[in-house]
Design an enzyme around this catalytic site. Structure first.
Site, PDB file in Angstrom:
ATOM      1  CG  HIS A 229       0.804   5.426   1.889  1.00  0.00           C
ATOM      2  ND1 HIS A 229       2.043   5.473   1.291  1.00  0.00           N
ATOM      3  CD2 HIS A 229      -0.094   5.263   0.880  1.00  0.00           C
ATOM      4  CE1 HIS A 229       1.909   5.331  -0.018  1.00  0.00           C
ATOM      5  NE2 HIS A 229       0.621   5.215  -0.292  1.00  0.00           N
TER       6      HIS A 229
ATOM      7  CE  LYS B 118       3.775   1.434  -9.210  1.00  0.00           C
ATOM      8  NZ  LYS B 118       2.715   1.639  -8.201  1.00  0.00           N
TER       9      LYS B 118
ATOM     10  NE  ARG C 286      -3.300  10.555  -4.385  1.00  0.00           N
ATOM     11  CZ  ARG C 286      -2.324  10.013  -5.091  1.00  0.00           C
ATOM     12  NH1 ARG C 286      -1.077  10.190  -4.737  1.00  0.00           N
ATOM     13  NH2 ARG C 286      -2.588   9.312  -6.167  1.00  0.00           N
TER      14      ARG C 286
ATOM     15  CB  SER D 293       4.635   6.103  -3.668  1.00  0.00           C
ATOM     16  OG  SER D 293       4.125   5.724  -2.421  1.00  0.00           O
TER      17      SER D 293
END
Length: 183
Positions: free
Chosen positions: A45, A69, A118, A156
């Site tokens: 990030h 979440k 990514r 994460s």
């Protein structure tokens, strides 16, 4: 590195075309919003924020509230971690939001949404999201930035999983961040 260069050039061309179509915006400060859950904020990030700062005058890190979440860090702790990390950088701001990202972008005056890529799976997802945002918010450009290769495996989710097995995660977090301060 070469892919980031290509996307930057595409973005700059799109920005130039937008500026030609809307000359009254030419002298405005360019602000981008970088949305995510950031649970927790990682070196990946951080690399994307640095890349975005090379393209924009201001980057607003926007932590989306996702009640469905399960989080490692509270929303307030994530915001504090990011604010602490960028305390000396007036070009970076952190907010929280619970609306659609495009609505949050408009609210803060952002002209672009930054999204990190990514791998090819991320790309396909982000492309679909960008197309939807383009229909809903034609005045806001989505900018896809490739995560630098050395952080392409950093997420994460990986941090949370390693922590669940009591493994060291400092190498995944921005230098100097002690996650225990925010738990």
């Amino acid at each position: 590195m070469e892919n980031n260069f290509i996307f930057q050039k595409i973005f700059l061309l799109l920005t130039y075309e937008m500026d030609l179509a809307q000359p009254q915006k030419r002298n405005k400060m360019k602000t981008a919003i970088f949305p995510g859950s950031f649970d927790p904020f990682t070196r990946g990030h951080q690399a994307l924020v640095e890349e975005a700062l090379s393209l924009f005058d201001k980057v607003i890190i926007a932590i989306g509230e996702n009640v469905n979440k399960r989080s490692l860090l509270s929303l307030e702790a994530r915001k504090k971690l990011i604010e602490d990390l960028y305390a000396d950088n007036e070009r970076v701001e952190c907010i929280t939001y619970s609306s659609l990202t495009g609505d949050a972008a408009r609210e803060v005056g952002a002209t672009a949404i930054i999204r990190g890529v990514r791998n090819t799976i991320d790309f396909e997802y982000e492309r679909t999201l960008a197309q939807t945002n383009r229909r809903l918010y034609p005045d806001i450009t989505t900018v896809l930035l490739f995560t630098p290769a050395e952080y392409a495996d950093v997420s994460s989710s990986t941090v949370r999983e390693l922590l669940a097995f009591e493994r060291e995660v400092d190498w995944l977090l921005p230098e100097g961040v002690d996650l225990k301060e925010y738990l």
